[in-house]
Design a protein around this motif. Structure first.
Motif, mmCIF file in Angstrom:
data_model
loop_
_atom_site.group_PDB
_atom_site.id
_atom_site.type_symbol
_atom_site.label_atom_id
_atom_site.label_comp_id
_atom_site.label_asym_id
_atom_site.label_seq_id
_atom_site.Cartn_x
_atom_site.Cartn_y
_atom_site.Cartn_z
ATOM 1 N N PHE A 1 9.271 -8.419 -5.946
ATOM 2 C CA PHE A 1 8.177 -9.217 -5.468
ATOM 3 C C PHE A 1 6.977 -8.748 -6.210
ATOM 4 O O PHE A 1 6.023 -9.196 -6.776
ATOM 5 C CB PHE A 1 7.737 -9.198 -3.965
ATOM 6 C CG PHE A 1 6.568 -10.114 -3.600
ATOM 7 C CD1 PHE A 1 6.864 -11.348 -3.599
ATOM 8 C CD2 PHE A 1 5.572 -9.273 -3.026
ATOM 9 C CE1 PHE A 1 5.594 -12.145 -3.295
ATOM 10 C CE2 PHE A 1 4.263 -10.030 -2.907
ATOM 11 C CZ PHE A 1 4.347 -11.352 -2.961
ATOM 12 N N ASN A 2 6.732 -7.378 -6.114
ATOM 13 C CA ASN A 2 5.579 -6.647 -6.823
ATOM 14 C C ASN A 2 5.686 -6.810 -8.426
ATOM 15 O O ASN A 2 4.711 -6.947 -8.929
ATOM 16 C CB ASN A 2 5.391 -5.209 -6.642
ATOM 17 C CG ASN A 2 4.637 -5.201 -5.153
ATOM 18 O OD1 ASN A 2 3.702 -5.320 -4.959
ATOM 19 N ND2 ASN A 2 5.589 -4.904 -4.099
ATOM 20 N N VAL B 1 7.261 1.115 -11.561
ATOM 21 C CA VAL B 1 6.461 0.393 -10.607
ATOM 22 C C VAL B 1 5.861 1.182 -9.403
ATOM 23 O O VAL B 1 4.725 1.093 -9.294
ATOM 24 C CB VAL B 1 7.176 -0.864 -9.638
ATOM 25 C CG1 VAL B 1 6.639 -1.508 -8.578
ATOM 26 C CG2 VAL B 1 8.084 -1.909 -10.689
ATOM 27 N N LEU B 2 6.679 2.234 -8.992
ATOM 28 C CA LEU B 2 5.916 2.967 -8.178
ATOM 29 C C LEU B 2 4.720 3.941 -8.740
ATOM 30 O O LEU B 2 3.947 4.324 -7.773
ATOM 31 C CB LEU B 2 7.052 3.867 -7.622
ATOM 32 C CG LEU B 2 8.232 3.419 -6.641
ATOM 33 C CD1 LEU B 2 9.137 4.448 -6.227
ATOM 34 C CD2 LEU B 2 7.741 2.787 -5.278
ATOM 35 N N SER B 3 4.748 4.028 -9.929
ATOM 36 C CA SER B 3 3.951 4.784 -10.590
ATOM 37 C C SER B 3 2.426 4.082 -10.456
ATOM 38 O O SER B 3 1.271 4.696 -10.562
ATOM 39 C CB SER B 3 3.955 5.071 -11.778
ATOM 40 O OG SER B 3 4.047 4.036 -12.722
ATOM 41 N N ASN B 4 2.537 2.700 -10.099
ATOM 42 C CA ASN B 4 1.043 2.107 -9.784
ATOM 43 C C ASN B 4 0.637 2.228 -8.372
ATOM 44 O O ASN B 4 -0.398 1.749 -8.133
ATOM 45 C CB ASN B 4 1.367 0.426 -9.901
ATOM 46 C CG ASN B 4 1.694 0.125 -11.500
ATOM 47 O OD1 ASN B 4 1.181 0.778 -12.450
ATOM 48 N ND2 ASN B 4 2.841 -0.309 -11.656
ATOM 49 N N GLY C 1 2.147 -3.496 -8.812
ATOM 50 C CA GLY C 1 1.290 -2.625 -8.364
ATOM 51 C C GLY C 1 0.283 -3.350 -7.221
ATOM 52 O O GLY C 1 -0.620 -2.894 -6.678
ATOM 53 N N HIS C 2 0.670 -4.744 -6.801
ATOM 54 C CA HIS C 2 -0.006 -5.391 -5.819
ATOM 55 C C HIS C 2 0.673 -5.782 -4.707
ATOM 56 O O HIS C 2 1.848 -6.201 -4.915
ATOM 57 C CB HIS C 2 -0.830 -6.787 -6.387
ATOM 58 C CG HIS C 2 -1.661 -6.267 -7.664
ATOM 59 N ND1 HIS C 2 -1.562 -6.014 -8.902
ATOM 60 C CD2 HIS C 2 -2.989 -6.022 -7.685
ATOM 61 C CE1 HIS C 2 -2.360 -5.872 -9.686
ATOM 62 N NE2 HIS C 2 -3.432 -5.678 -8.812
ATOM 63 N N VAL C 3 0.304 -5.491 -3.620
ATOM 64 C CA VAL C 3 0.897 -5.903 -2.383
ATOM 65 C C VAL C 3 0.186 -6.801 -1.776
ATOM 66 O O VAL C 3 -1.059 -6.584 -1.322
ATOM 67 C CB VAL C 3 1.295 -4.491 -1.441
ATOM 68 C CG1 VAL C 3 1.858 -4.947 -0.195
ATOM 69 C CG2 VAL C 3 1.988 -3.787 -2.101
ATOM 70 N N GLY D 1 -8.587 5.297 -2.982
ATOM 71 C CA GLY D 1 -8.178 4.469 -4.131
ATOM 72 C C GLY D 1 -6.982 4.036 -4.286
ATOM 73 O O GLY D 1 -6.067 4.761 -3.896
ATOM 74 N N GLY D 2 -6.692 2.647 -4.800
ATOM 75 C CA GLY D 2 -5.418 2.324 -5.136
ATOM 76 C C GLY D 2 -4.608 1.821 -3.776
ATOM 77 O O GLY D 2 -4.824 2.443 -2.884
ATOM 78 N N LYS D 3 -3.560 1.128 -4.055
ATOM 79 C CA LYS D 3 -2.416 0.698 -3.216
ATOM 80 C C LYS D 3 -1.601 2.022 -2.595
ATOM 81 O O LYS D 3 -1.393 2.626 -3.659
ATOM 82 C CB LYS D 3 -1.777 -0.510 -3.445
ATOM 83 C CG LYS D 3 -2.373 -1.741 -3.647
ATOM 84 C CD LYS D 3 -2.876 -2.299 -2.075
ATOM 85 C CE LYS D 3 -3.710 -3.658 -2.531
ATOM 86 N NZ LYS D 3 -3.902 -4.125 -1.217
ATOM 87 N N CYS D 4 -1.153 1.998 -1.450
ATOM 88 C CA CYS D 4 -0.412 3.085 -0.961
ATOM 89 C C CYS D 4 0.978 2.663 -0.331
ATOM 90 O O CYS D 4 0.913 1.798 0.437
ATOM 91 C CB CYS D 4 -1.186 4.038 -0.153
ATOM 92 S SG CYS D 4 -0.291 5.414 0.588
#
Length: 136
Positions: A123-124, A29-32, A131-133, A3-6
């Motif tokens: 950028f994010n 931001v890092l919490s995403n 939360g999107h790379v 799950g989720g981006k890493c």
């Protein structure tokens, strides 16, 4: 890892304070993201930001760099932020180079200093939303 981006976070000894401060400054931001980190770096980030989802792996010289490299190769890490100390010789330099090579081969965003990491975080926030790379 599910799950989720890493994001992978690594910092050489002389850069660990910078990484902890970077995480503190960008905690929202890092919490995403799910975060993997080499041992001591992960511990320092958790001390600075106890609510972040951080999985500390082994210390870099004890295999942590290779663990993160394996996660990059299996597509489980989407971005690498690695605060490198270019003025200190690293006994595990071969592992560090291999990790950077894997990030390049698998075409994930990689920041090797704070200025580039700031751009990736910006950028994010603005380019694709928190939360999107985006990767190719």
């Amino acid at each position: 890892m599910a799950g989720g981006k890493c994001i992978a976070l690594i910092a050489h000894d002389q850069k660990k304070d910078d990484m902890a401060e970077f995480a503190r400054r960008h905690q929202q931001v890092l919490s995403n993201f799910r975060i993997v980190a080499t041992g001591t770096t992960g511990g320092r980030v958790l001390e600075a930001c106890p609510t972040l989802d951080v999985l500390p792996l082994k210390s870099g010289p004890l295999g942590g760099d290779q663990q993160i490299g394996a996660l990059i190769a299996t597509g489980e890490v989407d971005m690498l932020i690695f605060f490198v100390d270019p003025l200190t010789a690293m006994p595990h330099d071969v592992d560090v180079k291999a990790l950077m090579r894997l990030a390049t081969v698998y075409d994930i965003p990689m920041a090797l200093n704070r200025a580039t990491a700031e751009r990736l975080i910006d950028f994010n926030l603005s380019g694709t939303g928190a939360g999107h790379v985006q990767t190719n």
